[in-house]
Design an enzyme around this catalytic site. Sequence first.
Site, PDB file in Angstrom:
ATOM      1  N   LEU A 129      -0.101   3.307   5.081  1.00  0.00           N
ATOM      2  CA  LEU A 129      -0.444   2.203   4.418  1.00  0.00           C
ATOM      3  C   LEU A 129      -0.868   1.234   5.283  1.00  0.00           C
ATOM      4  O   LEU A 129      -1.939   0.258   5.141  1.00  0.00           O
ATOM      5  CB  LEU A 129       0.651   1.861   3.360  1.00  0.00           C
ATOM      6  CG  LEU A 129       0.868   2.705   2.186  1.00  0.00           C
ATOM      7  CD1 LEU A 129       2.107   2.195   1.633  1.00  0.00           C
ATOM      8  CD2 LEU A 129      -0.408   2.573   1.307  1.00  0.00           C
ATOM      9  N   GLY A 185       2.924  -2.894  10.712  1.00  0.00           N
ATOM     10  CA  GLY A 185       3.429  -4.166  10.897  1.00  0.00           C
ATOM     11  C   GLY A 185       4.416  -4.217  12.289  1.00  0.00           C
ATOM     12  O   GLY A 185       3.992  -3.269  13.035  1.00  0.00           O
ATOM     13  N   GLY A 186       4.979  -5.342  12.768  1.00  0.00           N
ATOM     14  CA  GLY A 186       5.570  -5.522  13.709  1.00  0.00           C
ATOM     15  C   GLY A 186       6.611  -4.634  13.786  1.00  0.00           C
ATOM     16  O   GLY A 186       7.277  -4.647  15.004  1.00  0.00           O
ATOM     17  N   GLY A 237       7.008  -1.407  12.575  1.00  0.00           N
ATOM     18  CA  GLY A 237       6.926   0.079  12.450  1.00  0.00           C
ATOM     19  C   GLY A 237       5.907   0.253  11.166  1.00  0.00           C
ATOM     20  O   GLY A 237       5.096  -0.552  10.881  1.00  0.00           O
ATOM     21  N   LYS A 291       8.977   2.796   5.330  1.00  0.00           N
ATOM     22  CA  LYS A 291       8.952   2.262   6.862  1.00  0.00           C
ATOM     23  C   LYS A 291       9.555   2.579   7.590  1.00  0.00           C
ATOM     24  O   LYS A 291      10.846   2.897   7.703  1.00  0.00           O
ATOM     25  CB  LYS A 291       9.253   0.598   6.428  1.00  0.00           C
ATOM     26  CG  LYS A 291       9.078  -0.180   7.657  1.00  0.00           C
ATOM     27  CD  LYS A 291       9.270  -1.443   7.342  1.00  0.00           C
ATOM     28  CE  LYS A 291       8.056  -2.585   7.511  1.00  0.00           C
ATOM     29  NZ  LYS A 291       8.324  -3.851   7.100  1.00  0.00           N
ATOM     30  N   ASP A 332       9.005 -15.808   7.685  1.00  0.00           N
ATOM     31  CA  ASP A 332       7.591 -15.707   8.596  1.00  0.00           C
ATOM     32  C   ASP A 332       6.568 -15.302   7.242  1.00  0.00           C
ATOM     33  O   ASP A 332       5.833 -14.623   7.448  1.00  0.00           O
ATOM     34  CB  ASP A 332       7.383 -14.769   9.303  1.00  0.00           C
ATOM     35  CG  ASP A 332       6.383 -14.571  10.293  1.00  0.00           C
ATOM     36  OD1 ASP A 332       5.771 -15.658  10.234  1.00  0.00           O
ATOM     37  OD2 ASP A 332       5.936 -13.777  10.985  1.00  0.00           O
TER      38      ASP A 332
HETATM   39  N1  LIG Z   1       6.003  -1.373  -1.104  1.00  0.00           N
HETATM   40  C1  LIG Z   1       4.957  -1.558  -0.671  1.00  0.00           C
HETATM   41  N2  LIG Z   1       4.017  -0.875  -1.507  1.00  0.00           N
HETATM   42  C2  LIG Z   1       2.690  -0.861  -1.085  1.00  0.00           C
HETATM   43  N3  LIG Z   1       2.197  -1.177   0.137  1.00  0.00           N
HETATM   44  C3  LIG Z   1       3.180  -1.841   1.132  1.00  0.00           C
HETATM   45  C4  LIG Z   1       4.488  -1.761   0.703  1.00  0.00           C
HETATM   46  N4  LIG Z   1       5.040  -2.191   1.748  1.00  0.00           N
HETATM   47  C5  LIG Z   1       4.172  -2.248   2.741  1.00  0.00           C
HETATM   48  N5  LIG Z   1       2.954  -2.024   2.271  1.00  0.00           N
HETATM   49  C6  LIG Z   1       1.742  -2.018   2.945  1.00  0.00           C
HETATM   50  O1  LIG Z   1       1.857  -1.564   4.263  1.00  0.00           O
HETATM   51  C7  LIG Z   1       1.352  -2.521   5.297  1.00  0.00           C
HETATM   52  C8  LIG Z   1       2.336  -2.654   6.321  1.00  0.00           C
HETATM   53  O2  LIG Z   1       3.475  -3.343   5.969  1.00  0.00           O
HETATM   54  P1  LIG Z   1       4.372  -4.112   6.844  1.00  0.00           P
HETATM   55  O3  LIG Z   1       5.550  -4.614   6.319  1.00  0.00           O
HETATM   56  O4  LIG Z   1       4.886  -3.153   8.091  1.00  0.00           O
HETATM   57  O5  LIG Z   1       3.387  -5.170   7.380  1.00  0.00           O
HETATM   58  P2  LIG Z   1       3.336  -6.469   7.722  1.00  0.00           P
HETATM   59  O6  LIG Z   1       4.093  -7.280   6.744  1.00  0.00           O
HETATM   60  O7  LIG Z   1       1.814  -6.719   7.887  1.00  0.00           O
HETATM   61  O8  LIG Z   1       4.088  -7.095   9.309  1.00  0.00           O
HETATM   62  P3  LIG Z   1       5.119  -7.797   9.614  1.00  0.00           P
HETATM   63  O9  LIG Z   1       5.614  -8.441   8.492  1.00  0.00           O
HETATM   64  O10 LIG Z   1       6.229  -6.806  10.124  1.00  0.00           O
HETATM   65  O11 LIG Z   1       4.491  -8.702  10.499  1.00  0.00           O
HETATM   66  C9  LIG Z   1       1.107  -3.784   4.580  1.00  0.00           C
HETATM   67  O12 LIG Z   1       0.288  -4.554   4.987  1.00  0.00           O
HETATM   68  C10 LIG Z   1       0.863  -3.437   3.120  1.00  0.00           C
HETATM   69  O13 LIG Z   1      -0.243  -3.375   2.874  1.00  0.00           O
END
Ligand SMILES: Nc1ncnc2c1ncn2[C@@H]1O[C@H](COP(=O)(O)OP(=O)(O)OP(=O)(O)O)[C@@H](O)[C@H]1O
Length: 546
Positions: A78, A81-82, A84, A101, A199
């Site tokens: 999907l 992020g920072g 994983g 995640k 953040d």
């Molecule tokens: N519960 C979820 N349902 C659907 N998509 C999700 C969910 N959690 C994360 N995602 C998708 O996965 C991607 C990566 O999520 P992640 O939390 O690692 O990233 P981020 O918020 O961009 O990074 P970070 O907050 O660590 O800087 C997100 O951009 C989102 O589109």
Amino acid sequence: MVDCLNCFPCFSSQKSKKSNSKREGSPAEDNFVAKPPDMKNKRPEDAAAIDPANIKAKHYTFRELATATKNFRQECLLGEGGFGRVYKGVIPATGQTVAVKQLDRNGMNGNKEFLAEVYTLSQLNHENIVNLVGYCADGDQRLLVYEFVQGTALDKRLLENKGDQPPLNWYTRMKVAASAARGLEYLHDNANPPIIFKDLKPSDILLDGDNNAKLFGFGLGQHGNDMNLAPTRVMGTYGYSAPEYVRTGQLTMKSDVYSFGVVLLELITGRQAVDTTRPNDEQNLVSWAQPIFKDPKRFPDMADPNLGKNFPEKDLNQAVAIAAMCLQEEAEARPLMSDVVTALSFLSTVPPPGAVPIPKAPSVASKKNSKGKEDYSKSESERESEGESESERGSLSGSDSSYQSESSISDHKASTKITSRKHSSRDASKKHSSRKHSTKDISNKSTKKPSLVEKGDKKSSELRKKSTKKSSKASGHKSSKKTSLKILSQKSSKKSEDESIFISRNSSSSVISADEILEHMGSREYGNISFGLISSESITSNRSED
Ligand SMILES: Nc1ncnc2c1ncn2[C@@H]1O[C@H](COP(=O)(O)OP(=O)(O)OP(=O)(O)O)[C@@H](O)[C@H]1O
């Protein structure tokens, strides 16, 4: 001050993979060692004492999650992020769709801290956050399993909309803001210990099919399990971080309020927090907006051109005013999320279909209040002489028909307008029940009793029910009967109940007006901005009425 959740200390990832690479963290900041967070709300569970049997989230084996995600195949990815990668998966045993995640292994310290954080996150449950449903701690693998949200992240929907969907309309933007605010309020007021998001930015806000915001990505990011340990590095995102966080590394709930203010400003303006494609003086959204905050006549110029002027100008003024309060330099001067929620819940309420179009309200004139501060609001007498009523709040700067068409091209179908109002009322009731929780929590720290709050809540919810039924009839009608809704003041945790502030409102309105909330915020002397509408006498007399 509350402490923050020192989450996932075992992962010292520096969020380096973030695609937008907007991280703050100049060498100077990297070397900065912040003051230790307050220890008042030390995590109740010692990491060493966490028994996996007490963790509400389900434990999955690595094999189960590998099966769920087709062996972490690229097609299930999907995003990254920072901390994983996140994969979409289906749990074979239950058929539940989840987001898995897989945390980076860099800097992993051990299992206990991980379990302690999972324990805390698994206590949370709210419709405006992405809830944790499971975890895996197998060997050196650490995975978190979240409910899957079918939808789009706000940054993509608002700022990177490729034109395949109509732009978000005004009320949807306010709905997104209000629901995101509710998620943040929950983390601040209901989590134990309170959780600081740290953040918040649009990419952390997922919008479900109904454009309800769900926050994700909190609970990750600081080093040091022991709350005595200071954060070693500022890891905010450029453009969203509160100035004091950038300066000192000190995180408080008020730093979240600031980040929320930036997101709200993005929703209003359609501009990115940082946009290097714009002229120099417009690249940083907050720096561009600050001078405009002092000149309310220019508020309408801030609105996203994609809105095509389809918004009630008064609502826009109020939304900008809320953003301005959240973005105050001085952290203490920013409002509580609970007040922001109340104000935004009102602004996100779509007016009933029968609402009579009212001519455009004159712009709010800037003036100085008694303290010589900018006062963006009109006095009560000014409002009365202009014949403003509660129903006008819903009127658009354009005609009612422009509202209708705006609404119909948007994700709000015409038939959802009333439903949306009902939702709002329901949300407001939920809000009140959650406020009760907050009160209960606060009461542990003070002498506050919930009785009057409950009394006020009961009254308000009855009124809301009546008003929903009568909304079309009631438009433009002013009842002289007054009731009071008690808003917990920032100082309420320190004060006795008698000293709490009551705000009068018209009984025909379904929710407290944003003006009143702004006034309430102003009455608490939130920094340099005052939005006074209600005189201190009216507050006093309403106190005695109750
Ligand atoms: N519960 C979820 N349902 C659907 N998509 C999700 C969910 N959690 C994360 N995602 C998708 O996965 C991607 C990566 O999520 P992640 O939390 O690692 O990233 P981020 O918020 O961009 O990074 P970070 O907050 O660590 O800087 C997100 O951009 C989102 O589109």
